[in-house]
Design an enzyme around this catalytic site. Structure first.
Site, PDB file in Angstrom:
ATOM      1  N   CYS A  41     -59.945 -23.296  26.155  1.00 39.31           N
ATOM      2  CA  CYS A  41     -58.815 -23.320  25.205  1.00 39.31           C
ATOM      3  C   CYS A  41     -59.280 -23.028  23.793  1.00 39.31           C
ATOM      4  CB  CYS A  41     -58.117 -24.669  25.266  1.00 39.31           C
ATOM      5  SG  CYS A  41     -59.247 -26.020  25.010  1.00 39.31           S
ATOM      6  N   GLU A  63     -52.398 -15.766  25.064  1.00 39.10           N
ATOM      7  CA  GLU A  63     -53.641 -16.371  25.549  1.00 39.10           C
ATOM      8  C   GLU A  63     -54.016 -15.685  26.867  1.00 39.10           C
ATOM      9  OE1 GLU A  63     -53.601 -20.440  27.113  1.00 39.10           O
ATOM     10  OE2 GLU A  63     -55.490 -20.773  26.066  1.00 39.10           O
ATOM     11  N   GLU A  76     -52.563 -31.374  25.209  1.00 36.58           N
ATOM     12  CA  GLU A  76     -53.577 -30.430  24.710  1.00 36.58           C
ATOM     13  C   GLU A  76     -53.289 -29.114  25.404  1.00 36.58           C
ATOM     14  OE1 GLU A  76     -55.581 -30.999  22.396  1.00 36.58           O
ATOM     15  OE2 GLU A  76     -55.802 -33.180  22.328  1.00 36.58           O
ATOM     16  N   LYS A 135     -54.404 -36.766  37.945  1.00 35.33           N
ATOM     17  CA  LYS A 135     -53.961 -35.642  38.784  1.00 35.33           C
ATOM     18  C   LYS A 135     -54.859 -34.454  38.428  1.00 35.33           C
ATOM     19  CE  LYS A 135     -51.809 -32.194  39.528  1.00 35.33           C
ATOM     20  NZ  LYS A 135     -52.505 -31.009  40.111  1.00 35.33           N
TER      21      LYS A 135
HETATM   22  P1  NDP Z   1     -51.707 -25.542  34.074  1.00 33.41           P
HETATM   23  O1  NDP Z   1     -50.736 -25.970  33.026  1.00 33.41           O
HETATM   24  O2  NDP Z   1     -51.272 -24.557  35.066  1.00 33.41           O
HETATM   25  O3  NDP Z   1     -52.219 -26.791  34.928  1.00 33.41           O
HETATM   26  C1  NDP Z   1     -52.813 -27.906  34.345  1.00 33.41           C
HETATM   27  C2  NDP Z   1     -52.564 -29.114  35.216  1.00 33.41           C
HETATM   28  O4  NDP Z   1     -51.167 -29.370  35.268  1.00 33.41           O
HETATM   29  C3  NDP Z   1     -52.998 -28.938  36.668  1.00 33.41           C
HETATM   30  O5  NDP Z   1     -53.451 -30.177  37.151  1.00 33.41           O
HETATM   31  C4  NDP Z   1     -51.703 -28.538  37.352  1.00 33.41           C
HETATM   32  O6  NDP Z   1     -51.669 -28.814  38.720  1.00 33.41           O
HETATM   33  C5  NDP Z   1     -50.726 -29.398  36.611  1.00 33.41           C
HETATM   34  N1  NDP Z   1     -49.361 -28.902  36.644  1.00 33.41           N
HETATM   35  C6  NDP Z   1     -48.927 -27.640  36.860  1.00 33.41           C
HETATM   36  N2  NDP Z   1     -47.568 -27.595  36.819  1.00 33.41           N
HETATM   37  C7  NDP Z   1     -47.155 -28.852  36.576  1.00 33.41           C
HETATM   38  C8  NDP Z   1     -45.878 -29.454  36.417  1.00 33.41           C
HETATM   39  N3  NDP Z   1     -44.742 -28.743  36.500  1.00 33.41           N
HETATM   40  N4  NDP Z   1     -45.804 -30.768  36.169  1.00 33.41           N
HETATM   41  C9  NDP Z   1     -46.933 -31.505  36.069  1.00 33.41           C
HETATM   42  N5  NDP Z   1     -48.171 -30.999  36.219  1.00 33.41           N
HETATM   43  C10 NDP Z   1     -48.286 -29.685  36.456  1.00 33.41           C
HETATM   44  O7  NDP Z   1     -52.990 -25.088  33.268  1.00 33.41           O
HETATM   45  P2  NDP Z   1     -54.335 -24.497  33.868  1.00 33.41           P
HETATM   46  O8  NDP Z   1     -54.895 -25.418  34.881  1.00 33.41           O
HETATM   47  O9  NDP Z   1     -54.065 -23.084  34.204  1.00 33.41           O
HETATM   48  O10 NDP Z   1     -55.287 -24.622  32.604  1.00 33.41           O
HETATM   49  C11 NDP Z   1     -55.422 -23.612  31.688  1.00 33.41           C
HETATM   50  C12 NDP Z   1     -54.664 -23.931  30.416  1.00 33.41           C
HETATM   51  O11 NDP Z   1     -55.137 -25.160  29.851  1.00 33.41           O
HETATM   52  C13 NDP Z   1     -54.855 -22.903  29.339  1.00 33.41           C
HETATM   53  O12 NDP Z   1     -53.620 -22.587  28.760  1.00 33.41           O
HETATM   54  C14 NDP Z   1     -55.741 -23.617  28.314  1.00 33.41           C
HETATM   55  O13 NDP Z   1     -55.642 -23.127  27.025  1.00 33.41           O
HETATM   56  C15 NDP Z   1     -55.309 -25.022  28.457  1.00 33.41           C
HETATM   57  N6  NDP Z   1     -56.346 -25.936  27.993  1.00 33.41           N
HETATM   58  C16 NDP Z   1     -56.150 -26.601  26.812  1.00 33.41           C
HETATM   59  C17 NDP Z   1     -57.122 -27.416  26.296  1.00 33.41           C
HETATM   60  C18 NDP Z   1     -56.902 -28.163  25.030  1.00 33.41           C
HETATM   61  O14 NDP Z   1     -57.596 -29.140  24.818  1.00 33.41           O
HETATM   62  N7  NDP Z   1     -55.962 -27.788  24.200  1.00 33.41           N
HETATM   63  C19 NDP Z   1     -58.402 -27.604  26.973  1.00 33.41           C
HETATM   64  C20 NDP Z   1     -58.508 -26.875  28.212  1.00 33.41           C
HETATM   65  C21 NDP Z   1     -57.486 -26.073  28.682  1.00 33.41           C
HETATM   66  P3  NDP Z   1     -51.993 -27.644  39.786  1.00 33.41           P
HETATM   67  O15 NDP Z   1     -53.397 -27.255  39.549  1.00 33.41           O
HETATM   68  O16 NDP Z   1     -51.778 -28.319  41.085  1.00 33.41           O
HETATM   69  O17 NDP Z   1     -51.026 -26.535  39.496  1.00 33.41           O
END
Ligand code: NDP
Length: 466
Positions: free
Chosen positions: A270, A369, A236, A161
């Site tokens: 991140c 963050e 993550e 996804k």
């Molecule tokens: P989100 O949590 O908003 O989204 C991540 C993914 O989850 C997207 O595909 C999103 O879909 C999906 N998603 C959103 N809501 C739901 C839900 N309720 N149930 C299931 N899936 C869902 O994060 P961001 O895309 O904004 O990414 C940024 C974040 O990721 C930051 O906090 C960053 O720190 C973290 N990150 C962590 C890393 C690590 O390795 N620790 C590496 C890279 C990023 P949709 O786009 O359709 O909303």
């Protein structure tokens, strides 16, 4: 494969224009994708193929990714707004990830265990089944590869996804997987909103595991949804990672590295070292060098190979980042550089790289963050205070320690409550080494051979010989 014919638009954040229209999966589409993945796992050849054969297909996929590196990098740049030179590196890193797990596939061993009963006791690692991989928008192809490669190497069937801002390179990866020889239904991309498509995947009893990268709040929601089924989950999540700078280091070099680690991918990383803490005796000198390097960053069109900093991923995200900056200044932090869109291209969600000095632990800008090109700089008076500052966060993903005193560097590094620590370096990610966070930065370790544990179950077998 979606039947409903619904689409959503993907925007180019540099041009503020529609880049593509992508099929938006609805409930029936997700149901069909899961059904076909379940069939592929329960009756198909992939989980039953030898690990060596699976490795060969992953190697072919790596080669396809390298062949298409130019196209993949261009689409990545256009959908995220990231500089093209970073995108090219990330595509090759994704290919390297497939190569690593192609080799890892047949190196997942069990143990023989000297049990008391008369017989042979041994363990084996077997694939989990159908796994849903939910990825974010900041490194869309690379983070997909971190999950897809070990999951497939272990013999699972995979549903990806992608983030709604950035589904394009995941869709291309799906196509390359088919060309590389993955059987039908083994790698399926399921675009659509997280709250609908993502949640359906998590709640579907035919899905055995969810691996997620994204925000900590979304991770909490995923754990809640997965709990009733005791579904396997790895996470993550966010970070607020520190850089600690001790006296005696080459301040110009450290400032240049600190700038790279804070503003790479426009801070939408991140592992971004978004909290810098400096010994008070060298604070002024460090701030001067840091701001000089920030001002020298080339901000511009991400498709220009000279660009080091592109726009943020979306208008609403830039607004959110700006609100953090305004709040930080209102709370008493000192604006050292940036903080506006002045002098930047009119079109595109740009924000000047920003640093706030005299920052204090009580301020939201130090605690939350931000996920944008914004850094705070704090002063410490002792090694102990530096460690306490670094650990004063709900996150624990990564951190850097700069010291010329080897004993001090190791002493401090080992007291950081973070999963990935670098000494005199800003490197956090090595495909061969485990990656993941302490505390609210996540659950489980990706990359390295550790990722093979995330995508397998451990079975113990005892054979009685009497
Ligand atoms: P989100 O949590 O908003 O989204 C991540 C993914 O989850 C997207 O595909 C999103 O879909 C999906 N998603 C959103 N809501 C739901 C839900 N309720 N149930 C299931 N899936 C869902 O994060 P961001 O895309 O904004 O990414 C940024 C974040 O990721 C930051 O906090 C960053 O720190 C973290 N990150 C962590 C890393 C690590 O390795 N620790 C590496 C890279 C990023 P949709 O786009 O359709 O909303």
């Amino acid at each position: 494969m979606a039947r409903a014919g619904h689409v959503f638009e993907v925007e180019n954040p540099c041009r503020e224009a529609v880049l593509a229209q992508v099929t938006r999966f609805d409930a029936d589409d997700v149901d069909q994708a899961v059904a076909s993945a379940r069939r592929a796992f329960d009756t198909g050849g992939w989980p039953r193929a030898s690990a060596t054969a699976r490795g060969r297909v992953l190697l072919a996929l790596a080669a396809k990714v390298r062949e298409q590196a130019g196209d993949l990098a261009r689409w990545e740049t256009r959908q995220v707004g990231k500089p093209i030179r970073d995108a090219i590196n990330e595509v090759h890193a994704a290919a390297s990830c497939f190569e690593f797990y192609a080799g890892a596939a047949n190196k997942v061993y069990g143990h023989t265990i000297p049990v008391s009963a008369a017989g042979l006791d041994f363990t084996e690692r077997i694939p989990l089944g159908v796994v849903a991989l939910i990825v974010p928008w900041n490194f869309p192809l690379l983070i997909a590869a971190w999950k897809v490669a070990p999951a497939l190497a272990a013999g699972n069937v995979v549903l990806v996804k992608p983030a709604s801002y950035t589904p394009l390179t995941a869709l291309l990866l799906g196509r390359l997987g088919t060309e590389a020889g993955l059987p039908a239904g083994v790698l399926t991309i399921v675009p659509g909103p997280g709250a609908e498509v993502g949640e359906r995947l998590i709640e579907d009893r035919r899905v055995d595991k969810v691996a997620f990268t994204g925000e900590t709040t979304t991770g909490t929601r995923i754990l809640q949804l997965a709990a009733p089924q005791i579904k396997r989950v790895s996470l993550e999540l966010g970070g607020k990672s520190p850089t600690l700078v001790f006296p005696g280091v080459d301040l110009d070099r450290v400032a240049a590295l600190a700038v790279q680690s804070a503003y790479g991918n426009a801070g939408q990383d991140c592992c971004a070292r978004s909290r810098i803490a400096v010994d008070r005796d060298i604070y002024d000198e460090f701030v001067e060098a840091f701001c000089r390097h920030v001002r020298a960053l080339h901000v511009g069109d991400p498709e220009d190979p000279a660009t080091e900093l592109g726009p943020l991923v979306s208008g609403p995200h830039r607004e959110r980042v700006m609100r953090h900056v305004t709040r930080g200044i209102a709370d008493g932090a000192e604006l050292l550089v940036g903080g506006s869109t002045e002098g930047l291209p009119d079109r595109g969600y740009y924000l000047a790289p920003t640093a706030l000095g005299a920052a204090e632990a009580r301020m939201d800008i130090v605690r939350e963050e931000i996920f944008g090109p914004v850094t705070t700089i704090q002063r410490f008076a002792s090694e102990q205070e530096a460690i306490e500052m670094a650990n004063d966060t709900v996150y624990g993903l990564s951190g850097s320690v700069f010291s010329r005193d080897g004993g001090q560097a190791l002493r401090v590094a080992r007291q950081l409550r973070a999963g990935v620590v670098s000494v005199n370096s800003i490197k956090s990610v090595h495909i061969e080494a485990p990656f993941g966070g302490f505390k609210q930065s996540g659950l489980g370790r990706e990359l390295g051979m550790e990722a093979m544990e995330l995508y397998t179950e451990l079975r113990n077998i005892f054979i009685e010989v009497d």
